[in-house]
Motif scaffolding. Structure first.
Motif, PDB file in Angstrom:
ATOM      1  N   GLU A 161       0.857  -1.182   0.000  1.00 51.41           N
ATOM      2  CA  GLU A 161       0.000   0.000   0.000  1.00 51.41           C
ATOM      3  C   GLU A 161       0.891   1.229   0.000  1.00 51.41           C
ATOM      4  O   GLU A 161       1.863   1.296   0.764  1.00 51.41           O
ATOM      5  CB  GLU A 161      -0.866   0.042   1.270  1.00 51.41           C
ATOM      6  CG  GLU A 161      -2.105  -0.826   1.175  1.00 51.41           C
ATOM      7  CD  GLU A 161      -3.063  -0.530   2.335  1.00 51.41           C
ATOM      8  OE1 GLU A 161      -4.277  -0.496   2.081  1.00 51.41           O
ATOM      9  OE2 GLU A 161      -2.590  -0.340   3.467  1.00 51.41           O
ATOM     10  N   LEU A 162       0.594   2.184  -0.872  1.00 51.38           N
ATOM     11  CA  LEU A 162       1.338   3.436  -0.893  1.00 51.38           C
ATOM     12  C   LEU A 162       0.443   4.563  -0.387  1.00 51.38           C
ATOM     13  O   LEU A 162      -0.735   4.646  -0.754  1.00 51.38           O
ATOM     14  CB  LEU A 162       1.813   3.781  -2.305  1.00 51.38           C
ATOM     15  CG  LEU A 162       2.830   2.852  -2.967  1.00 51.38           C
ATOM     16  CD1 LEU A 162       3.263   3.425  -4.320  1.00 51.38           C
ATOM     17  CD2 LEU A 162       4.051   2.606  -2.081  1.00 51.38           C
ATOM     18  N   GLU A 163       1.040   5.419   0.454  1.00 54.17           N
ATOM     19  CA  GLU A 163       0.362   6.632   0.900  1.00 54.17           C
ATOM     20  C   GLU A 163       0.577   7.668  -0.205  1.00 54.17           C
ATOM     21  O   GLU A 163       1.708   8.053  -0.483  1.00 54.17           O
ATOM     22  CB  GLU A 163       0.985   7.099   2.214  1.00 54.17           C
ATOM     23  CG  GLU A 163       0.355   8.344   2.786  1.00 54.17           C
ATOM     24  CD  GLU A 163       1.047   8.825   4.058  1.00 54.17           C
ATOM     25  OE1 GLU A 163       0.380   9.525   4.844  1.00 54.17           O
ATOM     26  OE2 GLU A 163       2.240   8.523   4.265  1.00 54.17           O
ATOM     27  N   VAL A 164      -0.512   8.101  -0.839  1.00 49.84           N
ATOM     28  CA  VAL A 164      -0.397   8.954  -2.024  1.00 49.84           C
ATOM     29  C   VAL A 164      -1.108  10.288  -1.775  1.00 49.84           C
ATOM     30  O   VAL A 164      -2.248  10.323  -1.330  1.00 49.84           O
ATOM     31  CB  VAL A 164      -0.996   8.254  -3.265  1.00 49.84           C
ATOM     32  CG1 VAL A 164      -0.886   9.147  -4.500  1.00 49.84           C
ATOM     33  CG2 VAL A 164      -0.280   6.922  -3.520  1.00 49.84           C
ATOM     34  N   PHE A 165      -0.386  11.368  -2.074  1.00 51.90           N
ATOM     35  CA  PHE A 165      -0.917  12.724  -1.956  1.00 51.90           C
ATOM     36  C   PHE A 165      -1.200  13.203  -3.373  1.00 51.90           C
ATOM     37  O   PHE A 165      -0.304  13.193  -4.224  1.00 51.90           O
ATOM     38  CB  PHE A 165       0.106  13.632  -1.272  1.00 51.90           C
ATOM     39  CG  PHE A 165       0.503  13.160   0.108  1.00 51.90           C
ATOM     40  CD1 PHE A 165      -0.072  13.715   1.243  1.00 51.90           C
ATOM     41  CD2 PHE A 165       1.450  12.159   0.269  1.00 51.90           C
ATOM     42  CE1 PHE A 165       0.291  13.273   2.515  1.00 51.90           C
ATOM     43  CE2 PHE A 165       1.825  11.710   1.528  1.00 51.90           C
ATOM     44  CZ  PHE A 165       1.237  12.270   2.663  1.00 51.90           C
ATOM     45  N   GLU A 166      -2.426  13.639  -3.614  1.00 44.25           N
ATOM     46  CA  GLU A 166      -2.849  13.910  -4.994  1.00 44.25           C
ATOM     47  C   GLU A 166      -3.518  15.278  -5.049  1.00 44.25           C
ATOM     48  O   GLU A 166      -4.286  15.643  -4.166  1.00 44.25           O
ATOM     49  CB  GLU A 166      -3.840  12.805  -5.368  1.00 44.25           C
ATOM     50  CG  GLU A 166      -4.335  12.832  -6.761  1.00 44.25           C
ATOM     51  CD  GLU A 166      -5.495  11.830  -6.962  1.00 44.25           C
ATOM     52  OE1 GLU A 166      -6.029  11.825  -8.068  1.00 44.25           O
ATOM     53  OE2 GLU A 166      -5.869  11.107  -6.016  1.00 44.25           O
ATOM     54  N   ALA A 167      -3.207  16.031  -6.094  1.00 43.77           N
ATOM     55  CA  ALA A 167      -3.823  17.357  -6.274  1.00 43.77           C
ATOM     56  C   ALA A 167      -4.046  17.599  -7.760  1.00 43.77           C
ATOM     57  O   ALA A 167      -3.347  17.033  -8.601  1.00 43.77           O
ATOM     58  CB  ALA A 167      -2.925  18.445  -5.696  1.00 43.77           C
TER      59      ALA A 167
ATOM     60  N   PRO B 168       3.632   9.938  -4.296  1.00 45.47           N
ATOM     61  CA  PRO B 168       3.607   8.819  -3.359  1.00 45.47           C
ATOM     62  C   PRO B 168       4.691   8.953  -2.293  1.00 45.47           C
ATOM     63  O   PRO B 168       5.782   9.438  -2.576  1.00 45.47           O
ATOM     64  CB  PRO B 168       3.903   7.609  -4.258  1.00 45.47           C
ATOM     65  CG  PRO B 168       4.745   8.171  -5.364  1.00 45.47           C
ATOM     66  CD  PRO B 168       4.304   9.607  -5.564  1.00 45.47           C
ATOM     67  N   ASN B 169       4.367   8.531  -1.069  1.00 41.51           N
ATOM     68  CA  ASN B 169       5.437   8.132  -0.165  1.00 41.51           C
ATOM     69  C   ASN B 169       5.821   6.754  -0.663  1.00 41.51           C
ATOM     70  O   ASN B 169       4.990   5.835  -0.663  1.00 41.51           O
ATOM     71  CB  ASN B 169       4.947   8.078   1.285  1.00 41.51           C
ATOM     72  CG  ASN B 169       5.367   9.296   2.065  1.00 41.51           C
ATOM     73  OD1 ASN B 169       6.402   9.894   1.783  1.00 41.51           O
ATOM     74  ND2 ASN B 169       4.576   9.676   3.048  1.00 41.51           N
TER      75      ASN B 169
ATOM     76  N   TYR C 233       8.431   4.388   3.505  1.00 36.87           N
ATOM     77  CA  TYR C 233       8.303   5.763   3.990  1.00 36.87           C
ATOM     78  C   TYR C 233       6.875   6.072   4.447  1.00 36.87           C
ATOM     79  O   TYR C 233       5.907   5.580   3.862  1.00 36.87           O
ATOM     80  CB  TYR C 233       8.653   6.749   2.882  1.00 36.87           C
ATOM     81  CG  TYR C 233      10.127   6.805   2.542  1.00 36.87           C
ATOM     82  CD1 TYR C 233      10.956   7.755   3.128  1.00 36.87           C
ATOM     83  CD2 TYR C 233      10.689   5.910   1.635  1.00 36.87           C
ATOM     84  CE1 TYR C 233      12.313   7.823   2.809  1.00 36.87           C
ATOM     85  CE2 TYR C 233      12.036   5.970   1.310  1.00 36.87           C
ATOM     86  CZ  TYR C 233      12.843   6.934   1.909  1.00 36.87           C
ATOM     87  OH  TYR C 233      14.179   6.997   1.587  1.00 36.87           O
ATOM     88  N   GLY C 234       6.768   6.956   5.451  1.00 32.92           N
ATOM     89  CA  GLY C 234       5.463   7.469   5.869  1.00 32.92           C
ATOM     90  C   GLY C 234       4.518   6.349   6.253  1.00 32.92           C
ATOM     91  O   GLY C 234       4.899   5.411   6.954  1.00 32.92           O
ATOM     92  N   LYS C 235       3.292   6.426   5.761  1.00 28.02           N
ATOM     93  CA  LYS C 235       2.298   5.389   6.077  1.00 28.02           C
ATOM     94  C   LYS C 235       2.244   4.315   4.983  1.00 28.02           C
ATOM     95  O   LYS C 235       1.368   3.452   5.000  1.00 28.02           O
ATOM     96  CB  LYS C 235       0.920   6.028   6.262  1.00 28.02           C
ATOM     97  CG  LYS C 235       0.838   6.945   7.484  1.00 28.02           C
ATOM     98  CD  LYS C 235      -0.597   7.341   7.817  1.00 28.02           C
ATOM     99  CE  LYS C 235      -0.687   8.097   9.137  1.00 28.02           C
ATOM    100  NZ  LYS C 235      -0.217   9.494   9.012  1.00 28.02           N
TER     101      LYS C 235
END
Length: 309
Positions: free
Chosen positions: A19-25, A64-65, A69-71
């Motif tokens: 699972e990747l923690e993904v920040f999207e904008a 992505p983290n 990394y991260g969560k």
């Protein structure tokens, strides 16, 4: 996580067995993806200054983290962090969004992953921007053997491999101090010096130079590494020789349009003959150290956007 600089809220996305923690904008800009890949010991948050300008320029920004990394997932096996897995995560992320290809931008280790994306999955990379870390030529000797010969046993890449667990424990114990000491600019020149560089930084009680970011921003990194520890991200280094073998049969020439941005005060030297391997490249530099997107965000953003246009 505080929404500093309107940094997006993350989603966990299942890809490639993790699972990747993904920040999207910029979801309104569907069809124009740009994937940003952080370095070590960083976090997706290192790209916070690039998000709004890229969205305003019409891009769908995906950060992505990466694994470790991260969560995001932190697999136990060292080989789970080899270049096939790291690029496989990004391929699966494109599949998740139903994108055939994307623009990729990487800093530090993230740049290494982006270079490798162009080698292993060229059809998925439309253009690329790499920051600080130039193309790595696959020489006669595996990378770690070569580094050991040139820099010695104590060089941190080599030490991470020869003394597994030693640096990890020291960085874990001193996470806050280490990151405070690492994220500095205008540090007096010390050359490569003692190879135990990272351990020394973790143990140093007084930082040199000036802080690259506010304590509030740095706290995002500190809390992330307090959660994961440093072993998963250091495992990326423990695959350098394995990666050398995995890339044995791959054509070393990269054809995509590429922008390479160096920091003139960075300790990573430019690759003089980079055009031999990346013929379609524009090379630029900024008068800054290694943390370019933190130190000179406005100039970097302008350089990136002008090149993308």
């Amino acid at each position: 996580m505080k929404n500093n600089n309107e940094f997006p809220t993350p989603t966990l996305i299942a890809v490639n067995g993790v699972e990747l923690e993904v920040f999207e904008a910029g979801q309104q800009n569907l069809g124009r993806p740009i994937v940003l890949c952080h370095g070590w010991p960083e976090h997706a948050y290192s790209w916070r200054h690039q998000v709004s300008p890229l969205v305003e320029a019409g891009y769908h920004v995906i950060i992505p983290n990466q694994r470790g990394y991260g969560k995001s997932s932190c697999p136990k096996e060292v080989t789970a962090y080899d270049i096939e897995h790291l690029t496989g995560d990004l391929v699966a992320l494109l599949d998740h969004y139903e994108y055939k290809d994307a623009i990729f931008m990487g800093h530090d280790w993230g740049a290494s992953v982006v270079w490798s994306m162009a080698l292993l999955h060229p059809e998925r990379v439309r253009k690329m921007i790499n920051i600080c870390l130039p193309y790595q030529i696959r020489g006669e000797k595996p990378w770690l053997d070569f580094m050991e010969e040139v820099f010695g046993d104590d060089y941190y890449f080599v030490h991470f491999n020869k003394q597994p667990g030693v640096a990890d424990a020291i960085l874990d114990e001193n996470a806050s101090q280490f990151l405070h000491n690492l994220y500095r600019k205008n540090v007096p020149a010390q050359g490569l010096g003692d190879g135990m560089e990272m351990i020394n930084l973790a143990k140093a009680t007084k930082p040199l130079g000036e802080a690259v970011m506010s304590d509030e921003d740095l706290s995002v990194y500190i809390s992330s590494f307090n959660k994961t520890g440093f072993t998963p991200s250091i495992n990326w280094y423990r695959n350098l020789n394995r990666n050398w073998h995995l890339l044995a049969d791959v054509s070393p020439i990269i054809h995509q349009p590429t922008l390479m941005v160096y920091g003139e005060k960075d300790s990573i030297p430019p690759l003089p003959n980079i055009k031999d391997f990346v013929p379609n490249i524009d090379v630029k530099s900024l008068n800054t150290g290694h943390w370019i997107q933190e130190e000179r965000p406005a100039e970097l953003n302008q350089m990136i956007l002008e090149w993308l246009e």
